[in-house]
Design a protein around this motif. Sequence first.
Motif, PDB file in Angstrom:
ATOM      1  N   THR A   1      27.452 -14.438  90.239  1.00  0.00           N
ATOM      2  CA  THR A   1      28.383 -13.740  89.146  1.00  0.00           C
ATOM      3  C   THR A   1      27.978 -12.356  89.263  1.00  0.00           C
ATOM      4  OG1 THR A   1      28.659 -15.910  88.005  1.00  0.00           O
ATOM      5  CG2 THR A   1      28.810 -14.044  86.752  1.00  0.00           C
ATOM      6  N   ALA A   2      26.543 -12.252  89.226  1.00  0.00           N
ATOM      7  CA  ALA A   2      26.083 -10.854  88.993  1.00  0.00           C
ATOM      8  C   ALA A   2      26.514  -9.995  90.169  1.00  0.00           C
ATOM      9  CB  ALA A   2      24.696 -10.916  88.704  1.00  0.00           C
TER      10      ALA A   2
ATOM     11  N   ALA B   1      28.775  -6.383  90.134  1.00  0.00           N
ATOM     12  CA  ALA B   1      28.582  -5.230  90.561  1.00  0.00           C
ATOM     13  C   ALA B   1      29.335  -4.795  91.711  1.00  0.00           C
ATOM     14  CB  ALA B   1      26.923  -5.422  91.037  1.00  0.00           C
TER      15      ALA B   1
END
Length: 265
Positions: free
Chosen positions: A199-200, A204
């Motif tokens: 997810t991160a 990004a």
Amino acid sequence: TAPPTALRIMALSIERCANEVLGVFTGAVPSADCVKFAVSKGLSAGIIGGAAMVKVPQIRRIIAAKSAQGLQFQMFLSEVVAGTVSIAYFAHNNMALASYAEMFFVLFQNLAILALMLILGRKGGQRKSIASGVPGLIPHAAGYAFAAMIIAIAPGDFLETLYNCTTAVLVLGRAPQIWGNHKAKSTGELSATTQFLMTAGSAARVFTTQQEGGSSSMVFAFALSAGMNALLLLQMFLYRPKKAKGTVMKGGVRKSTRTPKKKQY
């Protein structure tokens, strides 16, 4: 040719940006372009480093449980298809390697997960040894290698069409996993660590792809991926297993800490 935004970003001299950043100590303010350039490169380096291990917790969880219960084969298959096409598309469009290098790591790890799922099955218990199932993977590996070769040599227009379809492929691949989690009120052997990192990383990548001059379809694909990954992560929180009193979770398996009572004779 690279998009105009990419040419403008590439034209930024590393030396110039380094001088601007160092100028902060003398009271100078670096330009917005250099700040974005530095943040984008920093995020890209972090994403690539994290991608090398992002799926390892998921792989370890499957091996520890000797099961892929609750995991949807089509979700990981869709990630392999989308990853293979995306790598070929980015390379064909001369995108900076830093903007998609993590896809190689994620692709190889997804292939490992698919291999484990083929060997163990989603319920596990089909084989006592993972190694004993490796020979059965040879036809699958040959089929993938052939398909990847065809994609790599595909003409640009056809490759762009394939890439534009990857968004739909990811949605169709993850939707059954999301729906299956909802029906079972459980996420099975999904790894929370892997899901958080995915997810991160995809979130990004929305920013870094914009800075690297990626097309709107690239940005949309990463944004959609981030959204679906976040939804899966939310399900893991909502459907997390409740720890029973006197038990601990070890390797994804619930084990009792109570000392069994001795039989009285």
